[in-house]
Scaffold this active site. Structure first.
Site, PDB file in Angstrom:
ATOM      1  N   HIS A 104       0.891  -1.165   0.000  1.00 34.98           N
ATOM      2  CA  HIS A 104       0.000   0.000   0.000  1.00 34.98           C
ATOM      3  C   HIS A 104       0.930   1.215   0.000  1.00 34.98           C
ATOM      4  O   HIS A 104       2.028   1.156   0.577  1.00 34.98           O
ATOM      5  CB  HIS A 104      -0.830   0.102   1.279  1.00 34.98           C
ATOM      6  CG  HIS A 104      -1.671  -1.091   1.608  1.00 34.98           C
ATOM      7  ND1 HIS A 104      -1.164  -2.204   2.215  1.00 34.98           N
ATOM      8  CD2 HIS A 104      -2.995  -1.307   1.455  1.00 34.98           C
ATOM      9  CE1 HIS A 104      -2.141  -3.076   2.406  1.00 34.98           C
ATOM     10  NE2 HIS A 104      -3.272  -2.563   1.953  1.00 34.98           N
ATOM     11  N   ASP A 107       2.415   1.935   3.354  1.00 32.36           N
ATOM     12  CA  ASP A 107       3.409   0.996   3.908  1.00 32.36           C
ATOM     13  C   ASP A 107       4.808   1.459   3.516  1.00 32.36           C
ATOM     14  O   ASP A 107       5.771   1.263   4.250  1.00 32.36           O
ATOM     15  CB  ASP A 107       3.291  -0.432   3.322  1.00 32.36           C
ATOM     16  CG  ASP A 107       1.893  -0.995   3.392  1.00 32.36           C
ATOM     17  OD1 ASP A 107       1.168  -0.631   4.321  1.00 32.36           O
ATOM     18  OD2 ASP A 107       1.554  -1.805   2.507  1.00 32.36           O
TER      19      ASP A 107
HETATM   20  C1  XUL Z   1      -7.096  -6.757   4.620  1.00 36.10           C
HETATM   21  C2  XUL Z   1      -6.307  -7.158   3.454  1.00 36.10           C
HETATM   22  C3  XUL Z   1      -5.510  -6.088   2.791  1.00 36.10           C
HETATM   23  C4  XUL Z   1      -5.503  -6.196   1.307  1.00 36.10           C
HETATM   24  C5  XUL Z   1      -4.853  -5.038   0.595  1.00 36.10           C
HETATM   25  O1  XUL Z   1      -7.803  -7.788   5.206  1.00 36.10           O
HETATM   26  O2  XUL Z   1      -6.279  -8.310   3.084  1.00 36.10           O
HETATM   27  O3  XUL Z   1      -4.225  -6.095   3.300  1.00 36.10           O
HETATM   28  O4  XUL Z   1      -4.852  -7.352   0.910  1.00 36.10           O
HETATM   29  O5  XUL Z   1      -5.406  -3.828   0.957  1.00 36.10           O
END
Ligand code: XUL
Ligand code: CO
Length: 444
Positions: A104, A107
Site C-alpha cells: 500500500h 506501507d
Molecule cells: C485486509 C487485506 C488487505 C488487502 C490489501 O484484510 O487483506 O491487506 O490485501 O489492501
C-alpha cells in the site's frame, strides 16, 4: 546486502530429508512440474510475493497490546525508516528467492501533515525501490492505496458520505497508480477497507455503491491513460473492519463489477482468510472466480475457524494449498497475478528469524500443494469421475438442452415416457474421492 539479517544465510532447497530449519524441503524453485501441460518451474508457477505491510511494518500490535517485534529497522526518522524498509525487504526477498512484492502507498511511506508532503516523501522512497529493482530484477506484483487507516476514512473512502474524503481517496489512488506504473507493477488492488456500513439508519447504500463504482471507473480511465496495462483487482472480504463490507465474497463482487461495466478491467484477488470469514472454503471462492473468467491473483494466508477474525496466518494447511493450486492450474496458471503472502508471523513469533521461518513454512506448504495438485491432474481419477458424472449432457436430451433445442414440453414428454428415474441415479462418491485425494497426498 546482509546488513539487517546477518545470521540468515541464503535459503536453499535441501529436499525432504533435510532437518535444516533454514532450508526448503519441498520448494525447489527451478524444478519444472507438468501441471496439466503448463510445464513451468515452481518459481514461475507460484510467483511468490512479500507483503510490505505485514513483513516490513507490522510489529505484532493488537487490540490488547503494543507491538512485540522491532520493525524500526534501526532508523532515526520516518524518512530513514522508509528507506531502510526497502533495503531490508530486498534482503529478505533475496535470501528467500522471492521475486515479487506488494504494497500500500502508506506501507512504503507514512502519512505526513499534508497530501503534498506525503506524496513528495513517497516519491523519495519509491526512488529507492526503483534503484533496488534495477539492481536485483525483483518485481512489483501489485500496488494499492491505503484508504482505511487514516481517521478521515472513518466513514469509508469511495463510499464516504463526505465529498471531501472521497476526493482524498481519489487523490491517493491516482498517486498509487502512478507509482505502480513507475515500478512496472502488473496489478492494482481495491480492497474495500472501510467500504461498508454499521447501520442502515444512517446509510444511503445505493449512492455509496454507485460512488464506489464511479471511483473505480476513474481509476481505470486514469490508469490506462498513464500506460497501466495490467489487471485491476477487487479483493472480497465479508466483514472487518465494518459489519457489512460491500465486497462480501467472489459472487457479490462479480455481480457488482458486471452491474457497473467494470468486468473487462477488473479481476479478483482472492484471500484465503477472507473466504473463511465469508463461511466459504478457499477453493469455493477460487472456483467462483474461475468459472466467471475473473480469477486474477491470490492473497495467500489462512484463518482460524475458531477465532472468526482476520488472523492472516502464514498458510501451513497443505490440504487447502493443494486445492488452491488445483484451481490455479485449471485456470491456466497465473498471468498478471501471483501468490502474495498477506500473512504475518504470530505476535509471539517476534524475533527477526521468525520472518524467515514463516515464509519458509508458507512457501513449502504451497510447494507441497502444487506437487499434489499436479499429481491430482496426472492421476486423473478425480477429474474423470467428475466428467463421467455429467456424461448425460453430451448426448440425447442433455445435448439438446445445452444447444438450446429443448423446451419445457420436451422435458415433460421425456419425464412422462420415463415414468421414474430414481433407480438410474449414480452415487456422488464423496468419501471415495476424498480417499483418493488422501492417497495422492500421502504417497507423494
Ligand atoms: C485486509 C487485506 C488487505 C488487502 C490489501 O484484510 O487483506 O491487506 O490485501 O489492501
Ligand atoms: Co489481503
Amino acid at each position: 546486502m546482509g546488513e539487517f539479517f546477518k545470521d540468515i544465510p541464503q535459503i536453499k532447497y535441501e529436499g525432504k530429508s533435510s532437518k535444516n530449519p533454514l532450508a526448503f524441503k519441498f520448494y525447489n524453485p527451478d524444478e519444472v512440474l507438468h501441471c496439466g501441460g503448463l510445464g513451468k518451474t515452481m518459481r514461475e508457477q507460484m510467483k511468490f510475493a512479500l507483503s510490505w505491510w505485514h513483513t516490513m511494518c507490522g510489529d505484532g500490535a493488537d487490540m490488547f497490546g503494543r507491538g512485540t517485534a522491532d520493525k524500526g529497522w534501526g532508523s532515526a526518522s520516518d524518512e530513514e525508516k522508509s528507506k531502510n524498509k526497502v533495503l531490508a525487504a530486498f534482503e529478505i526477498m533475496d535470501k528467500l528467492g522471492i521475486d515479487y512484492f506488494c504494497f500500500h502507498d502508506r506501507d512504503v511511506s507514512p502519512d505526513y501533515a499534508t497530501l503534498a508532503e506525503s506524496n513528495a516523501k513517497l516519491d523519495a522512497a519509491v526512488a529507492v525501490i526503483e534503484e533496488m529493482q534495477a539492481k536485483t530484477g525483483k518485481k512489483l506484483l501489485w500496488g494499492t492505496a491505503n484508504c482505511f487507516s487514516h481517521p478521515r476514512y472513518m466513514h469509508g473512502a469511495g463510499t464516504s458520505p463526505s465529498v471531501d474524503v472521497y476526493a482524498f481517496a481519489g487523490a491517493q489512488i491516482k498517486k498509487a497508480l502512478e507509482i505502480t506504473v513507475k515500478l512496472g507493477g502488473n496489478g492494482y488492488v481495491f480492497w474495500g477497507g472501510r467500504e461498508g456500513y454499521e447501520t442502515l439508519l444512517n446509510t444511503d447504500m445505493g449512492l455509496e455503491l454507485d460512488n464506489l463504482a464511479r471511483l473505480m471507473k476513474m481509476a481505470v480511465e486514469y490508469g490506462r491513460s498513464i500506460g497501466f496495462k495490467g489487471d485491476f483487482y477487487v479483493e472480497p472480504k465479508p466483514k472487518e473492519p465494518t459489519k457489512h463490507q460491500y465486497d462480501f465474497d467472489s459472487a457479490t463482487v462479480i455481480g457488482f463489477l458486471n452491474k457497473y461495466g467494470l468486468d473487462k478491467d477488473f479481476k479478483l484477488n482472492i484471500e484465503a482468510n477472507h473466504a473463511t470469514l465469508a463461511m466459504h472454503t478457499f477453493q469455493h471462492e477460487l472456483r467462483v472466480a474461475r468459472e466467471n473468467g475473473m480469477f486474477g491473483s491470490i492473497d495467500a494466508n489462512q484463518g482460524d475457524t475458531l477465532l472468526g477474525w482476520d488472523t492472516d496466518q502464514f498458510p501451513t494447511n497443505v490440504y487447502d494449498c493443494a486445492l488452491c493450486m488445483y484451481e490455479v492450474i485449471k485456470a491456466g496458471g497465473f498471468t498478471n497475478g501471483g501468490l502474495n503472502f498477506d500473512s504475518k508471523a504470530r505476535r509471539g513469533s517476534f524475533k527477526p528469524e521468525d520472518i524467515f521461518y514463516s515464509y519458509i513454512a508458507g512457501m513449502d506448504a504451497f510447494a507441497l500443494g502444487l506437487r499434489i495438485a499436479d499429481k491430482m491432474i496426472t492421476d486423473g481419477r478425480i477429474d474423470s469421475f467428475t466428467a463421467d458424472r455429467y456424461a448425460g449432457w453430451k448426448q440425447g436430451l442433455g445435448k439438446d438442452i445445452i444447444s438450446g433445442n429443448a423446451k419445457l414440453a420436451d422435458l415433460e414428454k421425456f419425464a412422462l415416457d420415463k415414468g421414474e428415474v430414481f433407480d438410474s441415479l449414480t452415487s456422488g462418491r464423496q468419501e471415495y474421492l476424498e480417499n483418493i485425494l488422501n492417497e495422492i497426498m500421502f504417497t507423494l
